[in-house]
Design a protein around this motif. Structure first.
Motif, short mmCIF file in Angstrom:
data_model
loop_
_atom_site.label_atom_id
_atom_site.label_comp_id
_atom_site.label_asym_id
_atom_site.label_seq_id
_atom_site.Cartn_x
_atom_site.Cartn_y
_atom_site.Cartn_z
N HIS A 264 0.84 -1.21 0.00
CA HIS A 264 0.00 0.00 0.00
C HIS A 264 0.88 1.25 0.00
O HIS A 264 0.67 2.17 -0.81
N ILE A 265 1.85 1.30 0.88
CA ILE A 265 2.71 2.49 0.99
C ILE A 265 3.51 2.69 -0.29
O ILE A 265 3.58 3.81 -0.83
N ILE A 266 4.12 1.61 -0.80
CA ILE A 266 4.94 1.73 -2.01
C ILE A 266 4.10 2.17 -3.20
O ILE A 266 4.51 3.04 -3.99
N SER A 267 2.92 1.60 -3.34
CA SER A 267 2.06 1.97 -4.47
C SER A 267 1.65 3.43 -4.40
O SER A 267 1.58 4.12 -5.42
N ARG A 268 1.39 3.92 -3.18
CA ARG A 268 1.01 5.34 -3.04
C ARG A 268 2.19 6.26 -3.26
O ARG A 268 2.03 7.37 -3.80
N ILE A 269 3.38 5.83 -2.88
CA ILE A 269 4.58 6.63 -3.18
C ILE A 269 4.72 6.81 -4.68
O ILE A 269 4.93 7.94 -5.18
N LEU A 270 4.59 5.72 -5.43
CA LEU A 270 4.71 5.78 -6.88
C LEU A 270 3.59 6.61 -7.50
O LEU A 270 3.82 7.43 -8.40
N LEU A 271 2.37 6.37 -7.03
CA LEU A 271 1.22 7.10 -7.58
C LEU A 271 1.36 8.60 -7.37
O LEU A 271 1.24 9.39 -8.32
N PHE A 272 1.63 9.01 -6.13
CA PHE A 272 1.68 10.45 -5.85
C PHE A 272 2.94 11.10 -6.41
O PHE A 272 2.94 12.30 -6.68
N MET A 273 3.99 10.31 -6.60
CA MET A 273 5.18 10.85 -7.27
C MET A 273 4.84 11.22 -8.72
O MET A 273 5.26 12.27 -9.22
N LEU A 274 4.06 10.36 -9.37
CA LEU A 274 3.71 10.60 -10.77
C LEU A 274 2.76 11.79 -10.94
O LEU A 274 2.87 12.55 -11.91
N ILE A 275 1.83 11.95 -10.00
CA ILE A 275 0.82 13.01 -10.17
C ILE A 275 1.14 14.27 -9.35
O ILE A 275 0.40 15.25 -9.44
N SER A 276 2.22 14.24 -8.58
CA SER A 276 2.55 15.38 -7.72
C SER A 276 2.77 16.69 -8.48
O SER A 276 2.48 17.77 -7.93
N PRO A 277 3.28 16.66 -9.74
CA PRO A 277 3.45 17.94 -10.43
C PRO A 277 2.15 18.68 -10.70
O PRO A 277 2.16 19.88 -10.99
N PHE A 278 1.02 17.99 -10.59
CA PHE A 278 -0.25 18.59 -10.95
C PHE A 278 -0.98 19.25 -9.78
O PHE A 278 -1.94 19.99 -9.98
N ASN A 279 -0.52 18.98 -8.56
CA ASN A 279 -1.24 19.51 -7.40
C ASN A 279 -0.32 19.48 -6.18
O ASN A 279 0.36 18.48 -5.93
N LYS A 280 -0.31 20.56 -5.41
CA LYS A 280 0.55 20.63 -4.23
C LYS A 280 0.14 19.60 -3.17
O LYS A 280 1.00 19.09 -2.44
#
Length: 308
Positions: A264-280
């Protein structure tokens, strides 16, 4: 002199919501009550606002943030009401429906019972506030976002149209006899999250029940303090679940949850890393899950059960 009700509210930098919450009690509640606010070192104007607007309040000021469970227990230790209502500051009484609920509970609620009202979203829609006791399978579903479609821990809304017994209720609004809360030693201070589950299951272990009262309505805005610090909220949501299973000596759920939460943690790290440029907010959550993986391994290898 014993009052009918002690309302215990833990606050942290939510002065406007807290003010609205307290004001709603003076507008709608007929019972004799006392309000105890335990403030966890807020840096906003909480204390001055309370002292200026509500001089009759009992205010406990902590020099540092001791967490939700410890602060609630501080309030319980000085409460004088026959009943105790543990209440989040991001709540408001919607109307006078709470009076009948409290009157019935004060006069008729078994001393072994925990009671909860219906919670509503800000728009007045139904908010889920009762669940079946958790297990590792629920966390497995959450890993793949399937809990929103196939969540076996949630009671059907149709089941909740009448007063009924449930496994546990949201910690946003929990009512019980003060005598019972004291016998249960309040909330477990080793849990930052899962404290509501733990309280209800300990009460059940001692022969008690948890009841849901749909006729009493409270608006719950939800998660206002936790939104201010994703590190603390996300890490503790996960680690407190492991602490809960370990405390219960539930070895199967504990062991199965470890790889599930790691993924769960690893998947969320990857997910939010990918979409982090779009929202603070996404970037903050990315950093929070990085913080969480560190705390996750610290917990596994140190065996530390203190709040994160």
């Amino acid at each position: 002199m014993e009052k009918s009700l002690s309302i215990i509210i833990v606050s942290y930098n939510v002065s406007n919501l807290l003010n609205a919450c307290i004001a709603s009690f003076y507008r709608h509640l007929n019972s004799e009550f006392e309000i105890i606010v335990v403030d966890n070192a807020s840096s906003d104007n909480t204390i001055s606002l309370l002292r200026n607007n509500y001089p009759e309040l009992i205010i406990v000021t902590n020099e540092r943030n001791l967490g939700f469970t410890t602060a609630n227990n501080q309030g319980l230790s000085i409460a004088k009401g026959k009943m105790v209502l543990f209440l989040n500051p991001d709540t408001e009484l919607r109307n006078g429906s709470i009076n009948k609920f409290l009157e019935n509970c004060i006069n008729e609620l078994p001393t072994t019972a925990i009671a909860g009202p219906k919670l509503l979203n800000a728009d007045g829609s139904f908010q889920v506030s009762t669940w079946k006791f958790p297990n590792a399978f629920n966390h497995f579903l959450e890993l793949f976002f399937l809990h929103r479609l196939l969540n076996p821990s949630v009671y059907p809304e149709a089941f909740l149209t009448k007063k009924c017994n449930v496994d546990f209720i949201s910690g946003a609004a929990i009512l019980l006899h003060r005598e019972t809360a004291v016998k249960l030693n309040g909330f477990d201070e080793n849990l930052f999250w899962m404290e509501d589950v733990d309280l209800c299951i300990r009460n059940k272990d001692s022969g008690g029940i948890t009841q849901f009262f749909p006729d009493a309505e409270i608006i719950h805005y939800g998660g206002q303090s936790s939104k201010k610090n994703f590190n603390i909220s996300i890490a503790n949501q996960i680690i407190s679940k492991l602490k809960f299973y370990r405390k219960r000596k539930d070895l199967l759920n504990f062991l199965f949850s470890i790889p599930v939460f790691f993924l769960h943690i690893i998947s969320r790290i990857l997910l939010f890393m990918l979409i982090s440029p779009f929202n603070k907010v996404f970037f903050k959550k990315f950093l929070a899950y990085l913080f969480t993986i560190k705390k996750f391994f610290q917990f596994l290898f140190s065996g530390n059960i203190n709040p994160t």
